[in-house]
Write an enzyme that holds these catalytic residues in place. Sequence first.
Site, PDB file in Angstrom:
ATOM      1  N   HIS A 194       0.871  -1.180   0.000  1.00  0.00           N
ATOM      2  CA  HIS A 194       0.000   0.000   0.000  1.00  0.00           C
ATOM      3  C   HIS A 194       0.910   1.232   0.000  1.00  0.00           C
ATOM      4  O   HIS A 194       2.023   1.186   0.530  1.00  0.00           O
ATOM      5  CB  HIS A 194      -0.840  -0.051   1.276  1.00  0.00           C
ATOM      6  CG  HIS A 194      -1.900   0.997   1.392  1.00  0.00           C
ATOM      7  ND1 HIS A 194      -1.622   2.285   1.801  1.00  0.00           N
ATOM      8  CD2 HIS A 194      -3.230   0.953   1.177  1.00  0.00           C
ATOM      9  CE1 HIS A 194      -2.744   2.980   1.839  1.00  0.00           C
ATOM     10  NE2 HIS A 194      -3.742   2.200   1.463  1.00  0.00           N
ATOM     11  N   ASP A 224       3.085  -4.319   7.878  1.00  0.00           N
ATOM     12  CA  ASP A 224       1.846  -3.570   7.700  1.00  0.00           C
ATOM     13  C   ASP A 224       0.701  -4.494   8.087  1.00  0.00           C
ATOM     14  O   ASP A 224       0.356  -5.421   7.338  1.00  0.00           O
ATOM     15  CB  ASP A 224       1.730  -3.119   6.241  1.00  0.00           C
ATOM     16  CG  ASP A 224       0.465  -2.313   5.993  1.00  0.00           C
ATOM     17  OD1 ASP A 224      -0.451  -2.342   6.845  1.00  0.00           O
ATOM     18  OD2 ASP A 224       0.395  -1.659   4.933  1.00  0.00           O
TER      19      ASP A 224
HETATM   20  C1  LIG Z   1      -2.456  -2.794   3.535  1.00  0.00           C
HETATM   21  C2  LIG Z   1      -2.806  -1.403   3.993  1.00  0.00           C
HETATM   22  N1  LIG Z   1      -1.854  -0.623   4.511  1.00  0.00           N
HETATM   23  C3  LIG Z   1      -2.103   0.628   4.935  1.00  0.00           C
HETATM   24  C4  LIG Z   1      -3.355   1.166   4.833  1.00  0.00           C
HETATM   25  C5  LIG Z   1      -3.552   2.575   5.281  1.00  0.00           C
HETATM   26  O1  LIG Z   1      -4.384   2.634   6.396  1.00  0.00           O
HETATM   27  P1  LIG Z   1      -4.882   4.065   6.889  1.00  0.00           P
HETATM   28  O2  LIG Z   1      -5.594   4.695   5.738  1.00  0.00           O
HETATM   29  O3  LIG Z   1      -5.805   3.761   8.007  1.00  0.00           O
HETATM   30  O4  LIG Z   1      -3.683   4.837   7.296  1.00  0.00           O
HETATM   31  C6  LIG Z   1      -4.384   0.379   4.300  1.00  0.00           C
HETATM   32  C7  LIG Z   1      -5.764   0.877   4.186  1.00  0.00           C
HETATM   33  O5  LIG Z   1      -6.143   1.562   3.278  1.00  0.00           O
HETATM   34  C8  LIG Z   1      -4.100  -0.935   3.863  1.00  0.00           C
HETATM   35  O6  LIG Z   1      -5.050  -1.690   3.334  1.00  0.00           O
END
Ligand SMILES: Cc1ncc(COP(=O)(O)O)c(C=O)c1O
Lengths: 153, 153, 417, 417
Positions: D131, D207
């Site tokens: 992500h 993550d």
């Molecule tokens: C794998 C992953 N990492 C990070 C995030 C980021 O999370 P947040 O938007 O709560 O910071 C997400 C969600 O969108 C995710 O699915």
Amino acid sequence: MSNLEDLYREIILDHYRSPRNRGELASPPAHRVEGFNPLCGDEVTVYLDVNDGVLTDIKLTGHGCSISQSSSSLMSTAVKGKPLEDVRATIEAFKELMTAHETTTDEEERDATNLRTFGELAALAGVVKFPVRIKCATLAWNTLQQGLQELAS
Amino acid sequence: MSNLEDLYREIILDHYRSPRNRGELASPPAHRVEGFNPLCGDEVTVYLDVNDGVLTDIKLTGHGCSISQSSSSLMSTAVKGKPLEDVRATIEAFKELMTAHETTTDEEERDATNLRTFGELAALAGVVKFPVRIKCATLAWNTLQQGLQELAS
Amino acid sequence: MAPGQRVSSFNARRVRADIPQLTRRINGRPITYLDSGASSLQTHSVIDAMSRYYELRHANVHRGVYQTANEATDAYEGSRAAVARFINAPGEESEVVFTKNTTESFNLLAKVWGATNLGAGDVVLITQMEHHANIVPWFQLREATGVEVRFIPVGDDYRLDLTNLDELLRDVKLLSITGMSNVLGTKNRVHDLAAIAHSVGALVAVDGAQMVGHGPVDVTALDIDFLAFSGHKMLGPTGIGVLWTRESVLDTMGPFMGGGGMIADVTLDGFTPAKGVARFEAGTPPIAEAVGLHAAVRYLEGLGMDHVAAHERYLTEDALRRLDLTFDGRVRVIGPLDVIDRGGVISLDVEGVHPHDVAQVLDQFGVCVRPGHHCAKPLMRRFNLAATARASFGPYSNTADTTVLLEALEHALKMFG
Amino acid sequence: MAPGQRVSSFNARRVRADIPQLTRRINGRPITYLDSGASSLQTHSVIDAMSRYYELRHANVHRGVYQTANEATDAYEGSRAAVARFINAPGEESEVVFTKNTTESFNLLAKVWGATNLGAGDVVLITQMEHHANIVPWFQLREATGVEVRFIPVGDDYRLDLTNLDELLRDVKLLSITGMSNVLGTKNRVHDLAAIAHSVGALVAVDGAQMVGHGPVDVTALDIDFLAFSGHKMLGPTGIGVLWTRESVLDTMGPFMGGGGMIADVTLDGFTPAKGVARFEAGTPPIAEAVGLHAAVRYLEGLGMDHVAAHERYLTEDALRRLDLTFDGRVRVIGPLDVIDRGGVISLDVEGVHPHDVAQVLDQFGVCVRPGHHCAKPLMRRFNLAATARASFGPYSNTADTTVLLEALEHALKMFG
Ligand SMILES: Cc1ncc(COP(=O)(O)O)c(C=O)c1O
Ligand SMILES: Cc1ncc(COP(=O)(O)O)c(C=O)c1O
């Protein structure tokens, strides 16, 4: 207001108003150690004279709330002139007192026990009912403990 | 499902399946301009041939959803061969259509008006009911507008 | 005017009825909440708006197509627009960045705008009455870039000492000052100071944590460049803050935290930041919190910010007078004694009673005041104090709160006297 | 076993009854929420815990002496302890830092631990399925320090291609990988990869945004060094995230944002950071959000994370099978087709229908799926996709959700066919 009188017993207010063993010792020869509570700004400086395994003299300076100041004063009277072994035992016992969470339900019985073990120090037993103030009560004790450790090493 | 059919009218699906004026023009002489919607990834590239104040030819490439793709196709048929003045007016009118929030309550009357003004383009009028899709419908138009501005300066 | 006649749409009793926590009893007494300077209480409308949001329409914002995702996005962006209107942002919602609190807002300002625009030889001018939130980020920036951090001193009258302002302003690129001290209650003349700072080419940032929610704040009229504030100090929820910046400044600022939502594109080789406020809002934003903040703004607008300011001024004047009358100097106010350029934060130094003990005794009366350095250690050192006991008002406060405060203070004095 | 007999304490119907939003109707149909990958829905218990907090005990935390301030502090710190237990943090609450979301957690990691420990010549090894939250902060760090950001490629089987792992690990100081891809549903073998990374002296960050709340996560058993996740993806509220770090690592980390609460002392000349997790939590923290997160943890523990994992595995297997049977290739799954090392995120490529149109048609059936690049553009490019339509499960999902999904997909195919 029973709660409040549990915390601010007459002995505590007395030691707050007229702290015992207040002042400094020439250092050296005395050992000097400082304690600080960053959350509330309480400060204490402890001066220790140790000779032949006996805490021959102790003096304190500092500022802070009635609990931290009376606790240092009460501590000084409890440990002054005592062999270090006894001092260490008193520190442990006091810290135990400050973590004991209502094991005995009979308050009178507990008070009696505390008085037997701690003498005047028992006046601080009420602090456990006010968890945020425990760190006030233990500041001088932790500082003393640190001082003894420094002397030992 | 009345709502959905409001959005995906037959004309739109037809232009999506068989886009008109798809392809490239040699540039130069044609003017080439790119549009991009970072939120959904839709892309469009517009090629313009302008001669003597007339948009003599237009071609488009790109990819995206049915709304963005059919809107480019519909746009190309609406503006191809038109004097630039008319093209600009059509762009303005279309963008107006995409912001008009239910002023007339009589839907049939409004549809009739739109059809008179916009011809086939009126098929896109249903998009306003789906605010997140408006940027899909306007992508090609904004890109064309930018191209004309670049040509003018 | 006959007693009890309503002078305005502002009705303190009705406001109190809107705050559920005010029905609470502490140690057998009704709560007397005098810690709005640390955090305000919330209205039913704020709490319910968030609950209803979670119950009905929670979804992640942006890029959604389905109905609740649209509703959540509209709610989030609607809050941004409402906040922009509330502070009269000239560029409307495109100038309001949601952060998690005032502190993050200042870090964004220092670590993004500051890191790009300030270097060795440049000066950030702050004041000796700043909250740590408007000090530490500048010290961090100094470590990183060598910028100088300079302080406007505070006089014995608890107000900025502007005697040497001209000199202090030399090489200043940013004047960053609090609208109101959270220890002294002193309000600074933001508009006048901003005009002077602008005249030497500096930008102006204002810590609005103690301003917004206590009176009208109009960034256009103040003619400032940045405003930071927190939701939880203006009847809103925790977890949300605001950094307002002029669009022309915002557009020159690089990204802050990296992640989803703040990019236009990411490849294996690098990334392109998004345009607009999105650039500063990486990751899932405080959505429900924005909904709560919107409800707080709506509630405050309903009260009328002029009325809120007048109400708190009245309470402050009354409290200062009664403290003086009742204690005859045994309770000293650390702050201005008049209500000109002064807000409803009253720091007390009680003769012979440490602030922690004051707060402890007051707690027995259900009175909530805050002891400590209030995250303003340079100011405390200035007045040689380790701590004060601070009482502070909100829109729901009333003179009965002060009455209980006085009763409890008398008890403290007696007990330790 | 007789039909209807309960196999475990997990009862999907009962879970659904605990989620108020599931009673909502969209376009005349009951909502079919299949966007838990973006954000989960909240239980009554989570929503009510926050409301009750605001109604009864909201106050700013730390340094308070009065009763509600103590209660608020206990609630906030109690949440920290609960989260630590939930992920089995060896150092308990002294290892749990509250942030605002996963994204901030990664920024803290990169901008504090990374900026101190990594420089030119060092490598951060991430994967092509990350992500943006676990990509962009490293790109930002690269700009600042010259660190190299390297990617483990993804194979045609939608899994990490570890063929050249030994080579990829050269000079690696940090392996930072997702526990589960939010696009493919692929679960990575965190424990095995961590062991390999440790063997070359690298630390390991994970993550956990798509892991925590969908199955047991035990940082001690996984033997990792950092874990980032968000409250809003595990039945909790928006506005709160977590960075867990080993105490031995945390103690070496300098401060992040500057402000109140993160300092031991501030003078006119500089500041001394506080010890422990407080060092990373500047300003008023997300207090009500921590209360909500605690309620979410309690709820999930009540379900049993093994049961949640089994339930979602069952739903995923069922959905993959029925998608295959029903559409015979016209709906392609972008991700592994078996449920080994795979979670309940199903990305779809629908023949002849753009993901936005898929989501739009599905909305008419009350089905919530997310179209787009899912903040994973490098991964999308790898598979030559601009977007997918993604359906994803939570503990409250059931096979009826899949039935409606299939019905709506058929309609989309017919409409655009
Ligand atoms: C794998 C992953 N990492 C990070 C995030 C980021 O999370 P947040 O938007 O709560 O910071 C997400 C969600 O969108 C995710 O699915
Ligand atoms: C003047 C001032 N600035 C900044 C802050 C910091 O606000 P927050 O803790 O919400 O970041 C406060 C509140 O404590 C304040 O009173």
